[in-house]
Scaffold this active site. Sequence first.
Site, PDB file in Angstrom:
ATOM      1  N   LYS A 103       0.809  -1.217   0.000  1.00 30.35           N
ATOM      2  CA  LYS A 103       0.000   0.000   0.000  1.00 30.35           C
ATOM      3  C   LYS A 103       0.847   1.274   0.000  1.00 30.35           C
ATOM      4  O   LYS A 103       0.327   2.385  -0.112  1.00 30.35           O
ATOM      5  CB  LYS A 103      -1.016  -0.023   1.141  1.00 30.35           C
ATOM      6  CG  LYS A 103      -1.957  -1.225   1.036  1.00 30.35           C
ATOM      7  CD  LYS A 103      -2.626  -1.345  -0.341  1.00 30.35           C
ATOM      8  CE  LYS A 103      -2.644  -2.774  -0.850  1.00 30.35           C
ATOM      9  NZ  LYS A 103      -3.250  -2.951  -2.177  1.00 30.35           N
ATOM     10  N   THR A 149     -15.336   0.709  -6.244  1.00 30.58           N
ATOM     11  CA  THR A 149     -14.709   0.760  -7.567  1.00 30.58           C
ATOM     12  C   THR A 149     -15.132  -0.464  -8.379  1.00 30.58           C
ATOM     13  O   THR A 149     -15.333  -1.552  -7.837  1.00 30.58           O
ATOM     14  CB  THR A 149     -13.171   0.831  -7.464  1.00 30.58           C
ATOM     15  OG1 THR A 149     -12.692  -0.335  -6.787  1.00 30.58           O
ATOM     16  CG2 THR A 149     -12.727   2.071  -6.704  1.00 30.58           C
ATOM     17  N   ASP A 153      -4.935   0.951  -6.015  1.00 35.29           N
ATOM     18  CA  ASP A 153      -4.044   1.778  -5.190  1.00 35.29           C
ATOM     19  C   ASP A 153      -3.790   3.122  -5.862  1.00 35.29           C
ATOM     20  O   ASP A 153      -3.715   4.164  -5.199  1.00 35.29           O
ATOM     21  CB  ASP A 153      -2.704   1.061  -4.964  1.00 35.29           C
ATOM     22  CG  ASP A 153      -2.873  -0.196  -4.127  1.00 35.29           C
ATOM     23  OD1 ASP A 153      -3.850  -0.271  -3.371  1.00 35.29           O
ATOM     24  OD2 ASP A 153      -2.014  -1.092  -4.244  1.00 35.29           O
ATOM     25  N   ALA A 157       0.161   0.057 -18.596  1.00 34.82           N
ATOM     26  CA  ALA A 157       1.579  -0.327 -18.560  1.00 34.82           C
ATOM     27  C   ALA A 157       1.781  -1.397 -17.496  1.00 34.82           C
ATOM     28  O   ALA A 157       0.970  -1.531 -16.567  1.00 34.82           O
ATOM     29  CB  ALA A 157       2.449   0.893 -18.280  1.00 34.82           C
TER      30      ALA A 157
HETATM   31  O1  RIB Z   1      -2.844  -3.584  -5.057  1.00 39.20           O
HETATM   32  C1  RIB Z   1      -1.694  -4.155  -5.599  1.00 39.20           C
HETATM   33  C2  RIB Z   1      -0.712  -4.433  -4.538  1.00 39.20           C
HETATM   34  O2  RIB Z   1      -1.299  -5.339  -3.633  1.00 39.20           O
HETATM   35  C3  RIB Z   1       0.558  -5.082  -5.019  1.00 39.20           C
HETATM   36  O3  RIB Z   1       1.567  -4.141  -5.244  1.00 39.20           O
HETATM   37  C4  RIB Z   1       0.884  -6.078  -3.923  1.00 39.20           C
HETATM   38  O4  RIB Z   1       2.097  -5.801  -3.311  1.00 39.20           O
HETATM   39  C5  RIB Z   1      -0.287  -6.027  -2.959  1.00 39.20           C
HETATM   40  O5  RIB Z   1       0.001  -5.277  -1.835  1.00 39.20           O
HETATM   41 NA    NA Z   2      -0.250  -1.240 -14.281  1.00 37.78          NA
END
Ligand code: RIB
Ligand code: NA
Length: 309
Positions: A41, A221, A256, A291
């Site tokens: 995160k 989402t 994220d 990407a």
């Molecule tokens: O949301 C994607 C992320 O979830 C990845 O980067 C992985 O590390 C997990 O934490």
């Molecule tokens: Na990506």
Amino acid sequence: ETFDVMVVGSCMTDMVSQAPRLPKAGETIHGLKFFTGFGGKGNQCVQAARLGAKTTMVCKVGKDIFGDNYIQNFKDNGVHTDFVGQTSDAATGAASIIVNNAGENAIVIVAGANMLLNRADLQEALPAITRSKVMVCQLEIHPQISLQALRMAQKNNGYNMRFARLACARLDADFYTTSDVFCCNESEAEMLTGSAVTSVEEAGEAAAELLRRGCKSVVVTLGPQGCVVLQARGSAPKHVPTAAPVTAVDTTGAGDCFIGALAFYMAHYPTMALEEMAHRANQVAGVSVQAAGTQTSFPFRADLPAALF
Ligand code: RIB
Ligand code: NA
């Protein structure tokens, strides 16, 4: 010191294999490409920083090369690292990720050092918690630590906006009441409500249920369909679609990216309508799915249309 965005959460080394499809149980398949990246995160913090937010991360990594590299990664992205702890009692968290040709993924995380982030660490960050405009929490650290961070923000920072992206079948009820904006994806919404979330309409119903549990606003989402926003002060759930369809290469971390962007908008444009912030965050996340990788695909402010700022 004052921060726009504080993220209390995990750091993972992403170990990514691109393969034509996800393997079945017991099956071995040939992949096409392997790479490592920075994930967890901390992704959200890095995205907020790349849009121009003054950010700080509260987390724990191992006293190992992965932890050292992750701290350097935060510094390279302008993320404040005073509250990034290092422990020799566990290894830096790791995520094994498989991405198929459709850009979908399957992930196993081994949280390691992330689980050792503790109350004393939060206490040390308290002055910064008090002076952060937005705090973001999730569940890749000990859930009680996440909740404690939200409570500390609620108690010590009257105008603070807190929000959480959380997935867990049984979530402590206080997670809802301590979150100003509660954000989850469709499968998390299903897990939390126990009802199917496969359409915009069902997402709206799930959001209404989560709102009843005590949060002030809910964002569900929906990947390529954008998201649904519902506010206690609003009326009906609002569907915020993505602007244009994009070809997904790798959707890992798109959630994220969306949350990091949302946190940036909340901190920088406190009077902007949540739907508008979500509309803009959709566009930032839309760039990231085109990407490979997570942070490697997250855009910088300079890469984005001026209309987003
Ligand atoms: O949301 C994607 C992320 O979830 C990845 O980067 C992985 O590390 C997990 O934490
Ligand atoms: Na990506």
